[in-house]
Design an enzyme around this catalytic site. Structure first.
Site, short mmCIF file in Angstrom:
data_model
loop_
_atom_site.label_atom_id
_atom_site.label_comp_id
_atom_site.label_asym_id
_atom_site.label_seq_id
_atom_site.Cartn_x
_atom_site.Cartn_y
_atom_site.Cartn_z
N TYR A 1 0.83 -1.16 0.05
CA TYR A 1 0.05 0.05 -0.07
C TYR A 1 0.71 1.46 -0.06
CZ TYR A 1 -3.95 -2.98 1.15
OH TYR A 1 -5.07 -3.82 0.96
N LYS B 1 3.45 -15.29 1.66
CA LYS B 1 3.38 -16.09 0.61
C LYS B 1 4.75 -16.48 -0.03
CE LYS B 1 0.90 -17.22 -3.03
NZ LYS B 1 -0.11 -18.56 -3.18
N ASP C 1 -3.02 -18.14 1.29
CA ASP C 1 -4.13 -18.60 0.25
C ASP C 1 -4.77 -19.90 1.22
OD1 ASP C 1 -1.88 -19.63 -0.34
OD2 ASP C 1 -2.00 -20.36 -2.34
N ASP D 1 -5.50 -6.87 5.45
CA ASP D 1 -6.56 -6.43 5.19
C ASP D 1 -7.67 -7.37 4.89
OD1 ASP D 1 -8.37 -4.44 4.30
OD2 ASP D 1 -7.32 -3.81 2.40
N ASP E 1 -10.96 -8.91 7.27
CA ASP E 1 -12.37 -9.03 6.82
C ASP E 1 -12.91 -10.16 6.64
OD1 ASP E 1 -12.33 -6.04 6.82
OD2 ASP E 1 -12.96 -6.10 4.77
#
Ligand code: NAD
Length: 356
Positions: A143, A190, A222, A246, A250
């Protein structure tokens, strides 16, 4: 036990002032019950601040934020300010205050009281008593990485970058949080594809040597997304980077199914924290005394735990909330068979428990 600390309240917009008022009553109650010696100030942030001063984060608010050890925020934003230039938007005030204090560690618990299991879309036995914590790095990663932007009209770039220090500081928050809980930390990355993640895994593994009591595991992002839905109670604390955090926070929030219940904390290296409910300003119910104040009240519990190190008081608040739910009290966002409580009435019920 006077702790002589300072709290700034930023009620903000929409339902923000309604839920923060109930959180303030909880703070005042505990302040007098335990003679904490906490001083409380209020200031403007967001749309209300823009209306008053033309700036969503006025200088006076920043001065009070400097004075405080912890900030409790309601929510900002609403349709009234949607067409303002981006610098004037209420959300910009929030982004600026997060950046000003380098709140790099975002803590998002996903807790589902056994009295609210029907709010979740997941099978009861998988989520009943769910209590997990996501620790997300908030000021680095893709970001913020450079270079970024549109290279050409139909080509754009973002950069995922972390250095060792950034990983160590968020890793420490993850390990420390795990120490205060069930001593289990899962680091999500990852590393089968991304070099940033290979470094992430190496640094977290090295850091684990300073936290022998904590059982560390690693998981690819994942798989973590799948496991959160398949068997969420296998996790205690998850630590991860900005982008993965992020998304995973959620997913975990939705395991609980009730947005009016979820608190959060954003901490910096000095331990100063910005505490806020996960929900927004809910313009559709603002001013109607309908909002659930529990996310704001549980944000006070997080403040007691993480900035003031008052674990007993944090637990007392959480138990009071649980006990009120166990008696069947609900606000309009939660399923109920009985009479629904207003914001104030829910605050009253929780205060009654705390005053015992
Ligand atoms: P929202 O969270 O405000 O509302 C989503 C839905 O959940 C609405 O139906 C609302 O009534 C309900 N809801 C939310 N909190 C509730 C509570 N405590 N009790 C009962 N019901 C509750 O999200 P949105 O509608 O996407 O956004 C509304 C405004 O809030 C926008 O301006 C957005 O930018 C802003 N927002 C601010 C923050 C923040 O301040 N941190 C976060 C998210 C959204």
């Amino acid at each position: 036990m006077s702790i002589d600390r300072k709290i700034l309240l930023l009620p903000g917009d929409g339902i923000g002032p309604e839920v923060i008022l109930e959180a303030e009553r909880v703070l005042e109650c505990l302040n007098s019950k335990y003679s904490l010696g906490i001083s409380i100030e209020k200031a403007l942030l967001g749309g209300v601040a823009y209306e008053e001063s033309g700036d969503p984060l006025p200088q006076e608010t920043l001065e009070k934020a400097d004075w405080s050890d912890a900030i409790l925020l309601g929510a900002v934003g609403g349709p009234r300010w949607d067409d303002l230039p981006s610098e004037k938007k209420p959300e910009k005030g929030l982004l600026r205050i997060r950046a000003e204090y380098d709140f790099f560690a975002n803590l998002r618990p996903a807790i589902l009281s056994k009295y609210l299991v029907s709010a979740s879309t997941i099978k009861k036995e998988l989520v009943s008593d769910l209590d997990l914590l996501i620790v997300r790095e908030l000021t680095g990663g893709i970001y913020f990485g450079e270079p970024r932007g549109f290279i050409e009209k139909n080509k754009a770039i973002n950069t995922m970058v972390y250095d060792e220090e950034e990983i160590i500081r968020i890793g420490k928050v993850g390990f420390e949080a795990a120490l205060k809980r069930n001593k289990k930390l899962c680091s999500v990355d990852k590393s089968n594809v991304l070099e940033v993640s290979m470094l992430w895994r190496e640094v977290i593994t090295e850091l684990a040597k300073d936290y022998e009591e904590v059982q560390l595991s690693h998981m690819l992002v994942d798989n973590a997304a799948m496991q959160l839905v398949r068997e969420p109670k296998q996790f205690d604390v998850i630590v991860t980077g900005n982008l993965f955090g992020d998304i995973l926070s959620d997913i975990s929030a939705m395991l609980t199914g009730s947005i009016g219940m979820l608190p959060s904390a954003s901490l910096n290296e000095s331990g100063k924290g910005l505490y806020e409910p996960v929900h927004g300003s809910a313009p559709d119910i603002a001013g109607k005394d309908l909002a659930n104040p529990i996310a704001a009240i549980l944000s006070v519990a997080m403040m007691m735990r993480y900035t003031f190190d008052l674990e007993d008081i944090a637990q007392e608040i959480e138990s009071a909330v649980d006990s009120v739910l166990s008696e069947g009290h609900r606000t309009s966002d939660l399923e109920s068979e009985g009479k629904l409580l207003s914001t104030k009435e829910m605050g009253n019920e929780i205060l009654t428990k705390l005053e015992l």
